[in-house]
Design an enzyme around this catalytic site. Sequence first.
Site, PDB file in Angstrom:
ATOM      1  CG  HIS A   1      81.193  51.741 -67.640  1.00 52.82           C
ATOM      2  ND1 HIS A   1      81.647  53.008 -67.950  1.00 52.82           N
ATOM      3  CD2 HIS A   1      81.960  51.314 -66.593  1.00 52.82           C
ATOM      4  CE1 HIS A   1      82.625  53.329 -67.127  1.00 52.82           C
ATOM      5  NE2 HIS A   1      82.839  52.320 -66.297  1.00 52.82           N
TER       6      HIS A   1
ATOM      7  CG  ASN B   1      86.282  54.001 -66.392  1.00 50.70           C
ATOM      8  OD1 ASN B   1      85.289  54.693 -66.587  1.00 50.70           O
ATOM      9  ND2 ASN B   1      86.317  53.013 -65.517  1.00 50.70           N
TER      10      ASN B   1
ATOM     11  CB  CYS C   1      80.633  53.142 -63.963  1.00 47.71           C
ATOM     12  SG  CYS C   1      82.258  53.456 -63.290  1.00 47.71           S
TER      13      CYS C   1
HETATM   14  N1  ACO Z   1     101.733  50.200 -63.787  1.00 47.75           N
HETATM   15  C1  ACO Z   1     102.598  49.225 -63.485  1.00 47.75           C
HETATM   16  N2  ACO Z   1     102.397  48.333 -62.492  1.00 47.75           N
HETATM   17  C2  ACO Z   1     101.266  48.448 -61.794  1.00 47.75           C
HETATM   18  C3  ACO Z   1     100.316  49.447 -62.049  1.00 47.75           C
HETATM   19  C4  ACO Z   1     100.578  50.344 -63.097  1.00 47.75           C
HETATM   20  N3  ACO Z   1      99.736  51.330 -63.433  1.00 47.75           N
HETATM   21  N4  ACO Z   1      99.277  49.295 -61.189  1.00 47.75           N
HETATM   22  C5  ACO Z   1      99.573  48.254 -60.409  1.00 47.75           C
HETATM   23  N5  ACO Z   1     100.769  47.738 -60.757  1.00 47.75           N
HETATM   24  C6  ACO Z   1     101.478  46.605 -60.202  1.00 47.75           C
HETATM   25  C7  ACO Z   1     101.026  46.238 -58.816  1.00 47.75           C
HETATM   26  O1  ACO Z   1     101.695  47.012 -57.850  1.00 47.75           O
HETATM   27  C8  ACO Z   1     101.392  44.782 -58.749  1.00 47.75           C
HETATM   28  O2  ACO Z   1     102.774  44.694 -58.463  1.00 47.75           O
HETATM   29  P1  ACO Z   1     103.336  43.503 -57.515  1.00 47.75           P
HETATM   30  O3  ACO Z   1     102.993  42.253 -58.250  1.00 47.75           O
HETATM   31  O4  ACO Z   1     104.794  43.815 -57.448  1.00 47.75           O
HETATM   32  O5  ACO Z   1     102.610  43.650 -56.229  1.00 47.75           O
HETATM   33  C9  ACO Z   1     101.218  44.282 -60.176  1.00 47.75           C
HETATM   34  O6  ACO Z   1     101.180  45.470 -61.001  1.00 47.75           O
HETATM   35  C10 ACO Z   1      99.925  43.519 -60.382  1.00 47.75           C
HETATM   36  O7  ACO Z   1      98.893  44.241 -59.750  1.00 47.75           O
HETATM   37  P2  ACO Z   1      97.433  43.718 -59.757  1.00 47.75           P
HETATM   38  O8  ACO Z   1      96.558  44.706 -59.050  1.00 47.75           O
HETATM   39  O9  ACO Z   1      97.418  42.313 -59.305  1.00 47.75           O
HETATM   40  O10 ACO Z   1      97.142  43.777 -61.311  1.00 47.75           O
HETATM   41  P3  ACO Z   1      95.933  43.212 -62.091  1.00 47.75           P
HETATM   42  O11 ACO Z   1      96.402  42.259 -63.080  1.00 47.75           O
HETATM   43  O12 ACO Z   1      94.806  42.819 -61.195  1.00 47.75           O
HETATM   44  O13 ACO Z   1      95.459  44.501 -62.885  1.00 47.75           O
HETATM   45  C11 ACO Z   1      93.793  46.203 -62.827  1.00 47.75           C
HETATM   46  C12 ACO Z   1      95.056  45.681 -62.191  1.00 47.75           C
HETATM   47  C13 ACO Z   1      94.080  46.611 -64.265  1.00 47.75           C
HETATM   48  C14 ACO Z   1      93.305  47.427 -62.069  1.00 47.75           C
HETATM   49  C15 ACO Z   1      92.750  45.071 -62.797  1.00 47.75           C
HETATM   50  O14 ACO Z   1      92.578  44.562 -61.499  1.00 47.75           O
HETATM   51  C16 ACO Z   1      91.433  45.514 -63.327  1.00 47.75           C
HETATM   52  O15 ACO Z   1      91.294  45.705 -64.507  1.00 47.75           O
HETATM   53  N6  ACO Z   1      90.426  45.628 -62.454  1.00 47.75           N
HETATM   54  C17 ACO Z   1      89.144  46.098 -62.874  1.00 47.75           C
HETATM   55  C18 ACO Z   1      89.038  47.428 -62.394  1.00 47.75           C
HETATM   56  C19 ACO Z   1      88.520  48.387 -63.393  1.00 47.75           C
HETATM   57  O16 ACO Z   1      88.454  48.184 -64.575  1.00 47.75           O
HETATM   58  N7  ACO Z   1      88.137  49.491 -62.832  1.00 47.75           N
HETATM   59  C20 ACO Z   1      87.640  50.535 -63.602  1.00 47.75           C
HETATM   60  C21 ACO Z   1      86.858  51.376 -62.734  1.00 47.75           C
HETATM   61  S1  ACO Z   1      85.468  50.549 -62.147  1.00 47.75           S
HETATM   62  C22 ACO Z   1      84.444  50.497 -63.373  1.00 47.75           C
HETATM   63  O17 ACO Z   1      84.416  51.351 -64.185  1.00 47.75           O
HETATM   64  C23 ACO Z   1      83.627  49.290 -63.429  1.00 47.75           C
END
Ligand code: ACO
Length: 328
Positions: free
Chosen positions: A255, A285, A113
């Site tokens: 980004h 992304n 990224c």
């Molecule tokens: N649809 C539905 N449910 C989902 C999905 C989905 N696509 N993905 C995960 N879940 C579920 C999980 O299984 C979990 O279920 P559970 O509670 O029964 O175990 C629940 O949703 C919550 O999961 P978390 O991982 O705790 O969700 P969180 O609120 O942390 O959100 C996310 C996940 C969006 C990935 C978040 O952690 C995030 O934004 N992280 C930053 C990562 C990012 O932006 N990466 C981009 C690439 S890196 C970069 O470019 C910098």
Amino acid sequence: MKRARIIGLGHYVPPKVVTNEDLAKVMDTSDAWIRERTGIQKRHFVEDGMGTADLAFEATKKALQDSKKEAKEIDFIILATLSPDYFFPGSGVLLQEKLGIDSIGALDIRTQCTGFIYGLSIADTMIRAGQYERVLLVGSEVHSTALDLSTRGRDVAVLFGDGAGAALLEATEGDQGVLSTHLHAEGRYAKELWVEAPGSLNPVPILNLEECRHFPKMNGREVFKHAVTRFIKVIQEALEANHVTKEEMDLLVVHQANLRIAEAVREYLRLPPEKMYNNIQRYGNTTAASIPMALSEAKAEGKLKEGDLVCLAAFGSGFTWGSALIRW
Ligand code: ACO
């Protein structure tokens, strides 16, 4: 003093649009979940036969048009991607061949990224040193062919889209251009967001596809936390190095990882919404392509004016992160 100035921008996304509802047909997810957590509404995916260098070529044509230059006026190519067409050679040479430019150098960058910021820093350094007059810098990604588009991979797969953004940089002696760049990395976090295989440690012959180590894996919460704090720090680093305040900044382009991350950064810095440009809602992304795509759209929408102070910042896998301050 000589420095690099962006004289042309262009972006390209493949025609196929994939909405959140489309993804919900192939995995257990929903439009509400994706929008709420990431801000993403849709993304573009390539059709079979279209690769990273193809997207880069389309974006480059637009950047050349925007700068009123021809391909033969480019002295060097830098292409940032985490999704090259082949294991080797890099996609930079493929882009060079498509542009029909004989034997100029082509460098691939692999800082995910943060690739565009690393590329900008290298291009600026080359131009400051007097090595080249004009450098083409492209971020291009095809994520869709390497995602686990099933419920198993949903936490990662819903985030990414395909696209490319290109910038043509030219030497200038004036006040405009890249004022500074700041690059960082911390390899101890390499496994928080990675594709483990195939690689030299896990070559194809020993790869067990059922283990799914060829799909991206991410510790989402850890990435979120580090992204917000490092974005803020590296933006402050850029401002301090140039003795300017955040109030003097006209536009911040981070980004496009996640709208919630961008908003957390904006709120911490107490910037009004009009001082930040986001387009992740439409593209997801796109990793190394996201900053040049956002710059290209912002310019087309009249949001980049001569003399503006523009700050770019990126964070991603590695972890790598960086910023650039530009006088437009
Ligand atoms: N649809 C539905 N449910 C989902 C999905 C989905 N696509 N993905 C995960 N879940 C579920 C999980 O299984 C979990 O279920 P559970 O509670 O029964 O175990 C629940 O949703 C919550 O999961 P978390 O991982 O705790 O969700 P969180 O609120 O942390 O959100 C996310 C996940 C969006 C990935 C978040 O952690 C995030 O934004 N992280 C930053 C990562 C990012 O932006 N990466 C981009 C690439 S890196 C970069 O470019 C910098």
